[in-house]
Design a protein around this motif. Structure first.
Motif, PDB file in Angstrom:
ATOM      1  N   LEU A  27       0.854  -1.271   0.208  1.00  0.00           N
ATOM      2  CA  LEU A  27      -0.065   0.023   0.075  1.00  0.00           C
ATOM      3  C   LEU A  27       0.815   1.392  -0.051  1.00  0.00           C
ATOM      4  CD1 LEU A  27      -2.799   1.189   0.165  1.00  0.00           C
ATOM      5  CD2 LEU A  27      -2.685   1.211   2.431  1.00  0.00           C
ATOM      6  N   GLY A  28       1.899   1.317   0.837  1.00  0.00           N
ATOM      7  CA  GLY A  28       2.722   2.304   0.796  1.00  0.00           C
ATOM      8  C   GLY A  28       3.458   2.659  -0.485  1.00  0.00           C
ATOM      9  N   ASP A  29       4.056   1.604  -1.309  1.00  0.00           N
ATOM     10  CA  ASP A  29       4.723   1.784  -2.293  1.00  0.00           C
ATOM     11  C   ASP A  29       3.784   2.419  -3.433  1.00  0.00           C
ATOM     12  OD1 ASP A  29       7.184   1.016  -1.678  1.00  0.00           O
ATOM     13  OD2 ASP A  29       6.822  -1.101  -2.317  1.00  0.00           O
ATOM     14  N   TYR A  30       2.476   1.786  -3.280  1.00  0.00           N
ATOM     15  CA  TYR A  30       1.520   2.230  -4.504  1.00  0.00           C
ATOM     16  C   TYR A  30       1.062   3.739  -4.182  1.00  0.00           C
ATOM     17  CZ  TYR A  30      -3.018   2.415  -7.097  1.00  0.00           C
ATOM     18  OH  TYR A  30      -3.675   2.885  -7.956  1.00  0.00           O
ATOM     19  N   GLY A  31       0.970   3.945  -2.940  1.00  0.00           N
ATOM     20  CA  GLY A  31       0.528   5.405  -2.669  1.00  0.00           C
ATOM     21  C   GLY A  31       1.704   6.294  -3.000  1.00  0.00           C
ATOM     22  N   GLU A  32       2.952   6.070  -2.726  1.00  0.00           N
ATOM     23  CA  GLU A  32       4.121   6.879  -3.359  1.00  0.00           C
ATOM     24  C   GLU A  32       4.374   6.779  -4.879  1.00  0.00           C
ATOM     25  OE1 GLU A  32       7.846   5.872  -1.774  1.00  0.00           O
ATOM     26  OE2 GLU A  32       7.283   5.459   0.090  1.00  0.00           O
ATOM     27  N   PHE A  33       3.875   5.781  -5.647  1.00  0.00           N
ATOM     28  CA  PHE A  33       3.958   5.794  -6.995  1.00  0.00           C
ATOM     29  C   PHE A  33       2.799   6.532  -7.676  1.00  0.00           C
ATOM     30  CE2 PHE A  33       1.834   3.889 -10.924  1.00  0.00           C
ATOM     31  CZ  PHE A  33       3.059   4.002 -11.948  1.00  0.00           C
ATOM     32  N   VAL A  34       1.608   6.363  -6.986  1.00  0.00           N
ATOM     33  CA  VAL A  34       0.546   7.354  -7.441  1.00  0.00           C
ATOM     34  C   VAL A  34       0.750   8.878  -7.114  1.00  0.00           C
ATOM     35  CG1 VAL A  34      -1.809   7.869  -7.047  1.00  0.00           C
ATOM     36  CG2 VAL A  34      -1.316   5.596  -7.326  1.00  0.00           C
ATOM     37  N   ALA A  35       1.342   9.205  -6.058  1.00  0.00           N
ATOM     38  CA  ALA A  35       1.698  10.511  -5.590  1.00  0.00           C
ATOM     39  C   ALA A  35       2.517  11.224  -6.530  1.00  0.00           C
ATOM     40  CB  ALA A  35       1.969  10.477  -4.335  1.00  0.00           C
ATOM     41  N   ASP A  89     -10.307  -0.837  -5.237  1.00  0.00           N
ATOM     42  CA  ASP A  89     -10.336  -1.001  -6.791  1.00  0.00           C
ATOM     43  C   ASP A  89      -8.905  -0.161  -7.309  1.00  0.00           C
ATOM     44  OD1 ASP A  89     -11.005   1.717  -6.601  1.00  0.00           O
ATOM     45  OD2 ASP A  89     -12.688   1.653  -7.637  1.00  0.00           O
ATOM     46  N   GLY A  90      -8.033   0.400  -6.337  1.00  0.00           N
ATOM     47  CA  GLY A  90      -6.825   1.104  -6.669  1.00  0.00           C
ATOM     48  C   GLY A  90      -7.077   2.577  -6.886  1.00  0.00           C
ATOM     49  N   SER A  91      -8.429   3.212  -6.761  1.00  0.00           N
ATOM     50  CA  SER A  91      -8.579   4.541  -7.345  1.00  0.00           C
ATOM     51  C   SER A  91      -8.215   5.096  -5.711  1.00  0.00           C
ATOM     52  CB  SER A  91      -9.995   4.865  -7.261  1.00  0.00           C
ATOM     53  OG  SER A  91     -10.829   4.259  -6.287  1.00  0.00           O
ATOM     54  N   TRP A  92      -8.043   6.534  -5.891  1.00  0.00           N
ATOM     55  CA  TRP A  92      -7.598   7.194  -4.698  1.00  0.00           C
ATOM     56  C   TRP A  92      -7.971   8.592  -4.739  1.00  0.00           C
ATOM     57  CZ3 TRP A  92      -4.542  11.407  -5.611  1.00  0.00           C
ATOM     58  CH2 TRP A  92      -4.234  11.582  -7.145  1.00  0.00           C
ATOM     59  N   GLU A  93      -7.895   9.108  -3.561  1.00  0.00           N
ATOM     60  CA  GLU A  93      -8.176  10.586  -3.193  1.00  0.00           C
ATOM     61  C   GLU A  93      -7.280  11.179  -2.105  1.00  0.00           C
ATOM     62  OE1 GLU A  93     -12.024  11.567  -0.708  1.00  0.00           O
ATOM     63  OE2 GLU A  93     -12.319   9.533  -1.094  1.00  0.00           O
ATOM     64  N   GLU A  94      -7.230  12.643  -2.293  1.00  0.00           N
ATOM     65  CA  GLU A  94      -6.242  13.177  -1.531  1.00  0.00           C
ATOM     66  C   GLU A  94      -6.850  13.588  -0.099  1.00  0.00           C
ATOM     67  OE1 GLU A  94      -5.059  17.947  -1.483  1.00  0.00           O
ATOM     68  OE2 GLU A  94      -4.015  16.684  -2.998  1.00  0.00           O
ATOM     69  N   ILE A  95      -6.428  13.166   0.878  1.00  0.00           N
ATOM     70  CA  ILE A  95      -6.904  13.449   2.494  1.00  0.00           C
ATOM     71  C   ILE A  95      -6.343  14.804   2.789  1.00  0.00           C
ATOM     72  CG2 ILE A  95      -7.061  12.705   4.771  1.00  0.00           C
ATOM     73  CD1 ILE A  95      -7.264   9.829   3.684  1.00  0.00           C
ATOM     74  N   TYR A  96      -5.049  15.144   2.728  1.00  0.00           N
ATOM     75  CA  TYR A  96      -4.229  16.387   2.977  1.00  0.00           C
ATOM     76  C   TYR A  96      -3.062  16.360   2.119  1.00  0.00           C
ATOM     77  CZ  TYR A  96      -1.823  19.094   5.902  1.00  0.00           C
ATOM     78  OH  TYR A  96      -0.928  20.388   6.451  1.00  0.00           O
ATOM     79  N   PHE A  97      -2.619  17.541   1.675  1.00  0.00           N
ATOM     80  CA  PHE A  97      -1.617  17.880   1.055  1.00  0.00           C
ATOM     81  C   PHE A  97      -1.203  19.300   1.735  1.00  0.00           C
ATOM     82  CE2 PHE A  97       1.167  18.072  -3.074  1.00  0.00           C
ATOM     83  CZ  PHE A  97       2.234  17.987  -2.504  1.00  0.00           C
TER      84      PHE A  97
END
Length: 132
Positions: A27-35, A89-97
């Motif tokens: 999950l962490g690697d996926y988050g980094e990749f997407v970001a 499903d792999g979709s994502w949304e920003e919670i905080y930036f």
């Protein structure tokens, strides 16, 4: 399990800069990749302390991905914190930036885990949300 490992192998071929190792870090690697892809960030060099990527202007960014946890934990220091919620499903949304320091001031320190913790609900209330 075979499906998970097969997916990890496919991800290694797609983005070899990421480890895609271990189920806990997937999950962490996926988050980094997407970001990095979605926000135009540059992946931090191996061994970077406290951050995962840099902004075009040089500011450091720590990236966290969350699926269902009620809080996130973080260590180290960065200029910015980017937290993404990843769905099944792999979709994502920003919670905080935004400001890493602002999050740190409202977090609690867990000596047992040697990290700061902040509730997702609290993270969503920090002003100003969005890219500073």
């Amino acid at each position: 399990m075979a499906t998970l490992f097969s997916a990890q192998n496919a991800l290694r071929e797609l983005a070899s800069d990421f480890r895609w190792a271990g189920l806990g870090n997937l999950l962490g690697d996926y988050g980094e990749f997407v970001a990095i892809e979605a926000y135009g960030l540059e992946k931090a060099p191996a061994g970077a302390n406290g951050y995962d990527a840099t902004m075009p202007d040089g500011r450091t960014v720590q990236i966290k991905a969350n699926h269902a946890a009620s809080q996130i934990g973080f260590r180290g220091e960065a200029d910015l914190l980017l937290v993404l919620k990843v769905d099944t499903d792999g979709s994502w949304e920003e919670i905080y930036f935004g400001s890493f320091a602002a999050v740190k001031t409202v977090s609690r320190y867990s000596a047992r885990d040697n990290k700061h913790m902040v509730a997702i609900t609290k993270l969503k209330t920090i002003d100003p949300p969005g890219l500073p």
